[in-house]
Design a protein around this motif. Structure first.
Motif, PDB file in Angstrom:
ATOM      1  N   LEU A   1       0.793  -1.225   0.000  1.00 53.64           N
ATOM      2  CA  LEU A   1       0.000   0.000   0.000  1.00 53.64           C
ATOM      3  C   LEU A   1       0.830   1.281   0.000  1.00 53.64           C
ATOM      4  O   LEU A   1       0.470   2.256  -0.666  1.00 53.64           O
ATOM      5  N   PHE A   2       1.941   1.300   0.749  1.00 53.14           N
ATOM      6  CA  PHE A   2       2.657   2.556   0.957  1.00 53.14           C
ATOM      7  C   PHE A   2       4.165   2.447   0.743  1.00 53.14           C
ATOM      8  O   PHE A   2       4.737   3.214  -0.020  1.00 53.14           O
ATOM      9  N   SER A   3       4.812   1.569   1.491  1.00 57.46           N
ATOM     10  CA  SER A   3       6.276   1.454   1.492  1.00 57.46           C
ATOM     11  C   SER A   3       6.956   2.758   1.901  1.00 57.46           C
ATOM     12  O   SER A   3       8.057   3.066   1.441  1.00 57.46           O
ATOM     13  N   ILE A   4       6.310   3.520   2.763  1.00 58.93           N
ATOM     14  CA  ILE A   4       6.880   4.734   3.342  1.00 58.93           C
ATOM     15  C   ILE A   4       7.221   4.412   4.796  1.00 58.93           C
ATOM     16  O   ILE A   4       6.342   4.031   5.571  1.00 58.93           O
ATOM     17  N   TYR A   5       8.477   4.580   5.178  1.00 57.68           N
ATOM     18  CA  TYR A   5       8.921   4.056   6.462  1.00 57.68           C
ATOM     19  C   TYR A   5       8.207   4.705   7.642  1.00 57.68           C
ATOM     20  O   TYR A   5       7.967   4.035   8.657  1.00 57.68           O
ATOM     21  N   ARG A   6       7.886   5.980   7.547  1.00 54.24           N
ATOM     22  CA  ARG A   6       7.211   6.631   8.681  1.00 54.24           C
ATOM     23  C   ARG A   6       5.949   5.885   9.083  1.00 54.24           C
ATOM     24  O   ARG A   6       5.591   5.814  10.258  1.00 54.24           O
ATOM     25  N   TYR A   7       5.254   5.318   8.103  1.00 53.66           N
ATOM     26  CA  TYR A   7       4.025   4.599   8.399  1.00 53.66           C
ATOM     27  C   TYR A   7       4.302   3.234   9.038  1.00 53.66           C
ATOM     28  O   TYR A   7       3.379   2.563   9.474  1.00 53.66           O
ATOM     29  N   LEU A   8       5.569   2.861   9.084  1.00 52.14           N
ATOM     30  CA  LEU A   8       5.952   1.573   9.665  1.00 52.14           C
ATOM     31  C   LEU A   8       6.435   1.716  11.112  1.00 52.14           C
ATOM     32  O   LEU A   8       6.832   0.734  11.732  1.00 52.14           O
ATOM     33  N   ILE A   9       6.400   2.919  11.661  1.00 53.86           N
ATOM     34  CA  ILE A   9       6.946   3.164  13.000  1.00 53.86           C
ATOM     35  C   ILE A   9       6.300   2.262  14.066  1.00 53.86           C
ATOM     36  O   ILE A   9       7.014   1.700  14.907  1.00 53.86           O
ATOM     37  N   PRO A  10       4.976   2.096  14.109  1.00 52.07           N
ATOM     38  CA  PRO A  10       4.429   1.165  15.107  1.00 52.07           C
ATOM     39  C   PRO A  10       4.985  -0.253  14.959  1.00 52.07           C
ATOM     40  O   PRO A  10       5.214  -0.941  15.964  1.00 52.07           O
ATOM     41  N   LEU A  11       5.224  -0.699  13.725  1.00 55.35           N
ATOM     42  CA  LEU A  11       5.794  -2.033  13.538  1.00 55.35           C
ATOM     43  C   LEU A  11       7.272  -2.044  13.912  1.00 55.35           C
ATOM     44  O   LEU A  11       7.778  -3.059  14.401  1.00 55.35           O
TER      45      LEU A  11
END
Length: 549
Positions: free
Chosen positions: A359-369
């Motif tokens: 969907l994104f592959s933008i790291y900021r959106y992966l912070i919770p993970l």
């Protein structure tokens, strides 16, 4: 009579003080980093809250924050309100303290997964594990910033914690106890999605993970179903009002996104999706975590280093192979390992990563993970068919590895001002009869806060709107207002984007008077130009195509 255990042998006596002190220390530390001045804050976080509270959108202004003008402003309101009563340092302190509270659900998850330890060791290890989760390169780079990826993480991590803490009810208890728990867990994640749509991969991962954990077919289905209903309810609770506003105003509840589906006449029929970071091809997808280790700009705008997700990725790939080998050898998971909570965390982490990747592959959106990744490692390795000491040594080695190699990125920081946002605007000769025109890509919408409140802002050109888009209603609305206005026009532009004077302004019959320019200054950015505009007597030419900077 048995002796009472020493005070410090009680887990709560260890955990509670630490979870009070540590967020405070994190908040004090954030003050050494300087004040947040990130691009998104200047582009929309500040403006959207200001516009929502003053009712400016479309009534006065048209798209001053580019695409982000139409994002749900609810998440931005608390900081805006705080900034009206606290100095800049106070705002940053409170925001960082809230971000530090991620240690609470992280510790809770660690407590569940470390069930094989004695109470005192379990408490200390849970807090230490939470710190290893929290001190990631991506997360620490966001400390004290208004991106909020490490604020909505409280909802995501809290949801996972609730499920695994009530594992007995969820997987073994009667439906009347299990289904309300998963509904509330879904409600939490749905609230996060409603506040910030890129949280969607976590809703997918945490929901569909129920289908892979123990229980009969219908048990799994009902757990996923009630979690999903909770997600929908949470989204409605936190973004229903905004989706209704977008639907009733722009005929697209996600405007401008998916406008190729909704066909709102206010924008062009395009998806407006930011897909520039998505990997292409099977091989690039498979090795993607290692691509951003060597080049962080493949997942964002800044340089950073963090191995939590790449190491988790290897552990996840190895886990099914090792479990299968263990079964062939007749070995069962080690005693004391909470199998169902562990499997839930493992599968949720894996599914979340896959959804994010597509969907994104933008790291900021992966912070919770990123914060969850060490817990996934602990859960997975805890199930491996290895001796306890080997598993413990491996976990410790990996946690040390990801901790010592982390290097936070740096977003825009500057020295603290007195107020969180300070804007100085030159005096306008007739503010009651003035329109400000914006062009270019620079994030200038926050500057509207310093202008007289009756002055409208029209962004006739940005990465969202262009005169070449023709007679979409946003363009039509701005053209009508410009044509009907008989007062002053001023042009707000960055000095590196004055090229738009020749390529954009003529489309609206306007000419910049470059000899009549003054500066708008702020504490968040370099000075911007405010130049007088005059009407052109020449016919309006077609705007020339531009080169995207």
């Amino acid at each position: 009579m048995p002796l009472r255990p020493p005070f410090l042998s009680r887990p709560s006596a260890i955990i509670v003080p630490l979870l009070v002190v540590l967020p405070l220390l994190i908040a004090f530390y954030s003050l050494t980093l300087g004040q947040d001045g990130n691009w998104d804050l200047r582009n929309y976080h500040w403006y959207n809250a200001y516009a929502f509270l003053t009712g400016r959108e479309l009534v006065l202004d048209v798209a001053p924050a580019q695409v982000a003008t139409y994002y749900n402003p609810t998440l931005d309101l608390p900081i805006y309100w705080l900034a009206q009563v606290l100095p800049a340092r106070g705002v940053s302190f409170v925001l960082s303290f809230v971000q530090g509270l991620n240690l609470v659900p992280l510790t809770g998850l660690g407590w569940v997964l470390l069930a094989g330890l004695n109470p005192r060791s379990r408490a200390l290890a849970a807090v230490a594990l939470a710190l290893a989760c929290f001190l990631g390169g991506g997360q620490m780079g966001l400390l004290g910033t208004t991106f909020y990826d490490n604020v909505i993480s409280l909802f995501v991590l809290g949801s996972a914690w609730l499920v695994v803490a009530r594992a007995g009810d969820v997987w073994d208890g009667p439906g009347r106890r299990a289904f309300p728990v998963v509904f509330v867990a879904g409600l939490m994640v749905g609230g996060a999605v409603g506040l910030k749509q890129p949280t969607l991969p976590y809703a997918i991962g945490l929901c569909f993970a129920f289908l892979a954990v123990a229980g009969g077919f219908w048990r799994r289905m009902f757990l996923a179903f009630f979690f999903g209903i909770g997600v929908i309810a949470g989204m409605a609770l936190f973004s229903g009002h905004w989706m209704w506003h977008l639907w009733s105003t722009y005929q697209n509840p996600l405007f401008p996104y998916f406008n190729d589906v909704f066909r709102s006449p206010w924008g062009v029929p395009e998806p407006y999706r930011d897909d520039k970071f998505l990997p292409h091809g099977v091989w690039n997808n498979l090795v993607f975590p290692y691509s951003w280790v060597t080049d962080p700009r493949k997942v964002g705008e800044i340089l950073f280093t963090d191995l939590r997700v790449p190491v988790m990725y290897v552990v996840l790939l190895a886990t099914p192979l090792l479990l299968a080998a263990g079964r062939l050898m007749g070995r069962r998971p080690a005693a004391g390992v909470p199998v169902r909570p562990a499997l839930y965390v493992i599968v949720a982490g894996a599914l979340t990563y896959l959804a994010w990747l597509k969907l994104f592959s933008i790291y900021r959106y992966l912070i919770p993970l990123e914060m969850l990744a060490p817990l996934v490692m602990v859960a997975a390795i805890g199930l491996w068919p290895l001796p306890a000491r080997a598993r413990g040594a491996l976990v410790l080695a990996l946690l040390v590895l990801v901790s010592v190699t982390a290097r936070p990125g740096t977003w825009a920081r500057m020295p603290f001002a007195d107020r969180f946002v300070e804007v100085n605007v030159p005096a306008l000769p007739d503010p009651d009869n003035t329109i400000v025109i914006q062009t270019g890509y620079a994030p200038t919408s926050f500057l509207a806060y310093g202008f007289p409140p009756q002055v409208p802002f029209l962004r006739v050109h940005s990465y969202f709107i262009h005169p070449d888009h023709g007679d979409i209603l946003l363009n039509r609305r701005m053209r009508q207002r410009i044509d009907a206005h008989d007062g002053d026009f001023f042009w707000l532009v960055a000095h590196w984007e004055v090229w738009t004077a020749d390529h954009i302004l003529p489309a609206y019959g306007l000419v910049a008077d470059m000899g009549d320019c003054r500066l708008v200054t702020s504490n968040l950015d370099e000075p911007m130009m405010l130049c007088r505009l005059r009407r052109s007597s020449a016919p309006q030419p077609e705007p020339a195509p531009e080169a995207v900077p």
